[in-house]
Each structure stands twice: as C-alpha cells, then as structure tokens.
Scaffold this motif. Structure first.
Motif, short mmCIF file in Angstrom:
data_model
loop_
_atom_site.label_atom_id
_atom_site.label_comp_id
_atom_site.label_asym_id
_atom_site.label_seq_id
_atom_site.Cartn_x
_atom_site.Cartn_y
_atom_site.Cartn_z
N LEU A 175 0.83 -1.21 0.00
CA LEU A 175 0.00 0.00 0.00
C LEU A 175 0.86 1.26 0.00
N LEU A 176 1.94 1.25 0.76
CA LEU A 176 2.84 2.41 0.78
C LEU A 176 3.45 2.62 -0.60
N TRP A 177 3.89 1.55 -1.25
CA TRP A 177 4.44 1.65 -2.60
C TRP A 177 3.40 2.21 -3.56
N LEU A 178 2.16 1.72 -3.47
CA LEU A 178 1.10 2.20 -4.35
C LEU A 178 0.80 3.69 -4.09
N MET A 179 0.89 4.11 -2.83
CA MET A 179 0.70 5.53 -2.52
C MET A 179 1.77 6.38 -3.20
N GLY B 172 13.70 0.51 1.23
CA GLY B 172 13.18 0.28 -0.11
C GLY B 172 12.88 1.54 -0.89
N LEU B 173 12.26 2.51 -0.23
CA LEU B 173 11.86 3.71 -0.95
C LEU B 173 12.92 4.80 -0.88
N ASP B 174 13.33 5.19 0.34
CA ASP B 174 14.29 6.29 0.45
C ASP B 174 15.67 5.93 -0.08
N PHE B 175 16.14 4.73 0.25
CA PHE B 175 17.48 4.37 -0.20
C PHE B 175 17.46 3.89 -1.65
N PHE B 176 16.71 2.82 -1.89
CA PHE B 176 16.77 2.22 -3.23
C PHE B 176 16.06 3.06 -4.29
N LEU B 177 14.77 3.33 -4.08
CA LEU B 177 14.00 4.01 -5.12
C LEU B 177 14.49 5.44 -5.35
N LEU B 178 14.79 6.14 -4.28
CA LEU B 178 15.19 7.54 -4.40
C LEU B 178 16.61 7.70 -4.93
N THR B 179 17.55 6.94 -4.36
CA THR B 179 18.96 7.19 -4.69
C THR B 179 19.55 6.25 -5.74
#
Length: 168
Positions: A14-18, A109-116
């Motif tokens: 759900l967080l990923w979908l948001m 997952g989001l801040d480290f991988f997806l963002l950077t």
C-alpha cells in the motif's frame, strides 16, 4: 504470526502504491514537500502551473482509498487479535512489527533504493534530472525519526485499545 507478516507485507504494498499513484498523478503540491530541497526547487515551476484536472482528482481519490486501506490493516490486525484471544503483549508485538516493518521498507526500499539508486522519479519529473538531492540518502532524517517515535507511542496505545475492547 502469519497474519502479522501478511498485514505487514500488505502495508508495504500500500505504501508503494501511494508513492506510485502520487508520483504519476501529482494530486497535490504538498506531496513534493517530501522531496529533497533542490528537487522541490526544480519542480516549483511545474507545481505552480498545475491545473486542477481529472487526473489530479483521480489521484487524490486513489490516495484516499489507499490511506483508508492502510488504516484498515491495523483494524484488521486488532480484530484478528480479538478473535484469537490476544493478550496485550500479543497486540503490542503485532502492531510494532507492522509499524516498524513498513517503516523499514520506507527507509530502505523507498528512500534508499527508489530515491537514490533508480531514476524512478526523474522519469516522471525530467526537470529534476541531475539534482543532487536524488543522491542524498537521509536528507529527511528528522522526519523519519519523528515518525519512528510516533509509532513507538501509537503502537502501545493501539494495543491497549484492542486489548481493552477484547476484555469487554
């Protein structure tokens, strides 16, 4: 424990979908406040010119549904605990695992991988290509720490609420 793991994984989804729906539809300027400062500045002309459109309204509706779904996970976790005669520590462990599991996914997952490490956001916001903020893991440490502290307060309170209700 299996229900707790399933609820935690669902919270991560759900967080990923948001994040995905907010990025694709950009329903509100407030969402850009979560980006690094230089990225926000690069996006500002686009944000200033954002018209109210069907895409943005649809995006806001999707976000509302996803947020309600996220809240429902904790209610489902509490109701399942009531059906299984959870004690206060059982509820507490479930809510801590769910909260901190999703937060770990957010940070790693989001801040480290997806963002950077990816160019996910640059694909949708090409004007931000080359911004140093995309490489600044930890730019939002204070916000993350605040959320971690809030979770450490809300999880015991939520556990207490469901435990108390189950005693009635």
């Amino acid at each position: 424990m299996l229900v707790t793991i399933i609820l935690t994984l669902t919270g991560m989804a759900l967080l990923w979908l948001m994040i995905w729906s907010a990025t694709v539809t950009m329903p509100t300027k407030l969402l850009a406040k979560n980006f690094p400062e230089d990225v926000q500045q690069s996006l500002q002309p686009r944000l200033d010119a954002l018209p109210m459109s069907g895409k943005r309204v649809f995006g806001m509706m999707i976000l509302i549904v996803l947020i309600l779904g996220f809240i429902a996970l904790f209610v489902i976790g509490g109701l399942d605990g009531m059906n299984n005669s959870f004690t206060y520590p059982d509820y507490l462990v479930r809510f801590l695992i769910m909260s901190y599991g999703v937060k770990a996914f957010d940070i790693i997952g989001l801040d480290f991988f997806l963002l950077t490490k990816t160019h996910f956001f640059q694909h949708f916001f090409p004007e931000t290509e080359g911004c140093a903020g995309w490489k600044q893991f930890g730019y939002n440490r204070k916000q993350q720490l605040r959320q971690i502290i809030i979770m450490g307060i809300l999880s015991p309170l939520e556990a207490l609420l469901f435990w108390y209700i189950s005693l009635q």
